[in-house]
Design a protein around this motif. Structure first.
Motif, short mmCIF file in Angstrom:
data_model
loop_
_atom_site.label_atom_id
_atom_site.label_comp_id
_atom_site.label_asym_id
_atom_site.label_seq_id
_atom_site.Cartn_x
_atom_site.Cartn_y
_atom_site.Cartn_z
N MET A 82 0.84 -1.20 0.00
CA MET A 82 0.00 0.00 0.00
C MET A 82 0.87 1.25 0.00
N GLU A 83 0.48 2.21 -0.81
CA GLU A 83 1.26 3.45 -0.91
C GLU A 83 0.29 4.62 -0.77
N LEU A 84 0.42 5.35 0.34
CA LEU A 84 -0.48 6.46 0.60
C LEU A 84 0.30 7.77 0.68
N ILE A 85 -0.39 8.87 0.38
CA ILE A 85 0.24 10.19 0.49
C ILE A 85 -0.56 11.03 1.49
N ASP A 86 0.13 11.54 2.49
CA ASP A 86 -0.51 12.48 3.42
C ASP A 86 -0.47 13.86 2.77
N THR A 87 -1.63 14.28 2.25
CA THR A 87 -1.65 15.50 1.44
C THR A 87 -1.77 16.78 2.25
N HIS A 88 -1.79 16.66 3.57
CA HIS A 88 -1.86 17.89 4.38
C HIS A 88 -1.38 17.57 5.79
N CYS A 89 -0.12 17.90 6.05
CA CYS A 89 0.42 17.72 7.39
C CYS A 89 1.29 18.93 7.71
N HIS A 90 1.54 19.12 8.99
CA HIS A 90 2.37 20.25 9.43
C HIS A 90 3.61 19.69 10.12
N LEU A 91 4.50 19.15 9.30
CA LEU A 91 5.68 18.45 9.85
C LEU A 91 6.68 19.40 10.49
N THR A 92 6.53 20.70 10.25
CA THR A 92 7.44 21.67 10.84
C THR A 92 6.97 22.13 12.21
N PHE A 93 5.79 21.65 12.63
CA PHE A 93 5.24 22.11 13.90
C PHE A 93 5.87 21.38 15.08
N ASP A 94 5.76 22.01 16.23
CA ASP A 94 6.23 21.43 17.49
C ASP A 94 5.61 20.05 17.71
N GLY A 95 6.43 19.14 18.19
CA GLY A 95 5.92 17.80 18.45
C GLY A 95 6.28 16.86 17.32
N LEU A 96 6.45 17.38 16.11
CA LEU A 96 6.82 16.55 14.96
C LEU A 96 8.25 16.84 14.51
N ILE A 97 8.58 18.12 14.40
CA ILE A 97 9.87 18.49 13.83
C ILE A 97 11.04 17.98 14.68
N GLN A 98 10.84 17.90 16.00
CA GLN A 98 11.93 17.47 16.88
C GLN A 98 12.36 16.03 16.60
N ASP A 99 11.41 15.22 16.07
CA ASP A 99 11.72 13.81 15.81
C ASP A 99 11.38 13.47 14.36
N ILE A 100 11.74 14.38 13.46
CA ILE A 100 11.27 14.24 12.08
C ILE A 100 11.75 12.95 11.42
N ASP A 101 12.97 12.52 11.70
CA ASP A 101 13.44 11.27 11.09
C ASP A 101 12.60 10.08 11.58
N GLY A 102 12.26 10.07 12.87
CA GLY A 102 11.40 9.02 13.40
C GLY A 102 10.01 9.09 12.80
N VAL A 103 9.47 10.29 12.66
CA VAL A 103 8.14 10.48 12.08
C VAL A 103 8.10 9.93 10.66
#
Ligand SMILES: [Zn+2]
Ligand SMILES: [Zn+2]
Length: 257
Positions: free
Chosen positions: A1-22
């Motif tokens: 299965m191949e999905l695209i998340d067409t709207h995320c805020h990966l630069t926001f707090d909580g995500l950017i700190q662990d972006i490689d893990g995300v």
């Protein structure tokens, strides 16, 4: 299965700190493409930089209706320049939010119209944020969207009647984990009538974790799998067929390879 998340805020707090893990967890769940969305100039710059670093990651840049009051002539100039970066595939999010009214409504309309103009000039699709302002949003689109290539209503939470109007305009609709919420029957009714060639998926993370992960405070792209499976069942489709269809829709809409 191949999905695209067409709207995320990966630069926001909580995500950017662990972006490689995300990103790693996302890939492991089959969500292998991302469109990270800017909401003000600072986030726009970050989004473009981040997208440059990862394969299959793209950026949308815009001024959120919450921040519409900060859109000056200078920021518009910068937005227009930044929009010509290689990984920028859309303008947004922009639109109207009359639920919070963090910016005066006149500023929201002005900023929305200005961003539609940029999208027209640069021939880019537009990501619309619309909350408790459906008629007003359609009015601005009537007046200013003339030659905008493609439009998607993101985090759709309107009724089936409103979805039908959006579809009749030729626009697209994207759903978050909200569609899995117990109290979201109206959104489910809307999802039922949106054909897969006009439907896209998103997390809008770090917000709005889908069921059964709703308790996870910080949503992330990996969790979009739950929304995909939920909607596939709602539409009576095999999950892989549903995923293939909406991924094809997303790639065509945003012009991704
Ligand atoms: Zn939004
Ligand atoms: Zn958003």
């Amino acid at each position: 299965m191949e999905l695209i998340d067409t709207h995320c805020h990966l630069t926001f707090d909580g995500l950017i700190q662990d972006i490689d893990g995300v990103v790693a967890r996302s890939k492991a769940a089959g969500v292998t493409g991302w469109l990270t969305v800017g909401t003000d100039m600072q986030q726009n710059r970050k989004a473009v930089k981040l997208a440059d670093k990862y394969e299959n990651m793209y950026a949308a840049i815009g001024m959120h209706p919450h921040d519409a009051k900060d859109l000056t002539a200078d920021t518009l100039t910068e937005l227009r320049e930044l929009a010509q970066s290689k990984k920028v595939v859309a303008i947004g999010e922009t639109g109207l939010d009359y639920h919070y009214n963090f910016s005066p409504q006149t500023d929201q309309k002005r900023a929305f119209a200005a961003q539609l103009t940029i999208a027209k000039e640069l021939n880019l699709p537009v990501i619309i944020h619309c909350r408790e302002a459906f008629e007003e949003t359609m009015q601005v689109l009537d007046n200013h969207a003339g030659r905008v290539k493609k439009i998607v209503f993101h985090c759709f939470s309107g009724s089936a009647e409103q979805a039908k109007i959006v579809l009749d305009y030729g626009f697209y609709i994207s759903f978050t984990g909200v569609v899995t919420f117990k109290n979201a029957e109206a959104t489910r009714q809307a999802a039922r009538i949106v054909p897969v060639d006009r439907l896209m998926l998103e997390t809008d993370c770090p917000y709005m974790s889908p069921e059964p992960m709703r308790k996870q405070k910080i949503n992330e792209p990996a969790l979009m799998l739950h929304t995909a499976e939920y909607l596939a069942e709602l539409k009576g489709m095999a999950p892989t067929d549903f995923a293939d269809a909406v991924t094809a829709t997303s790639k065509a809409f945003f012009g991704l390879s």
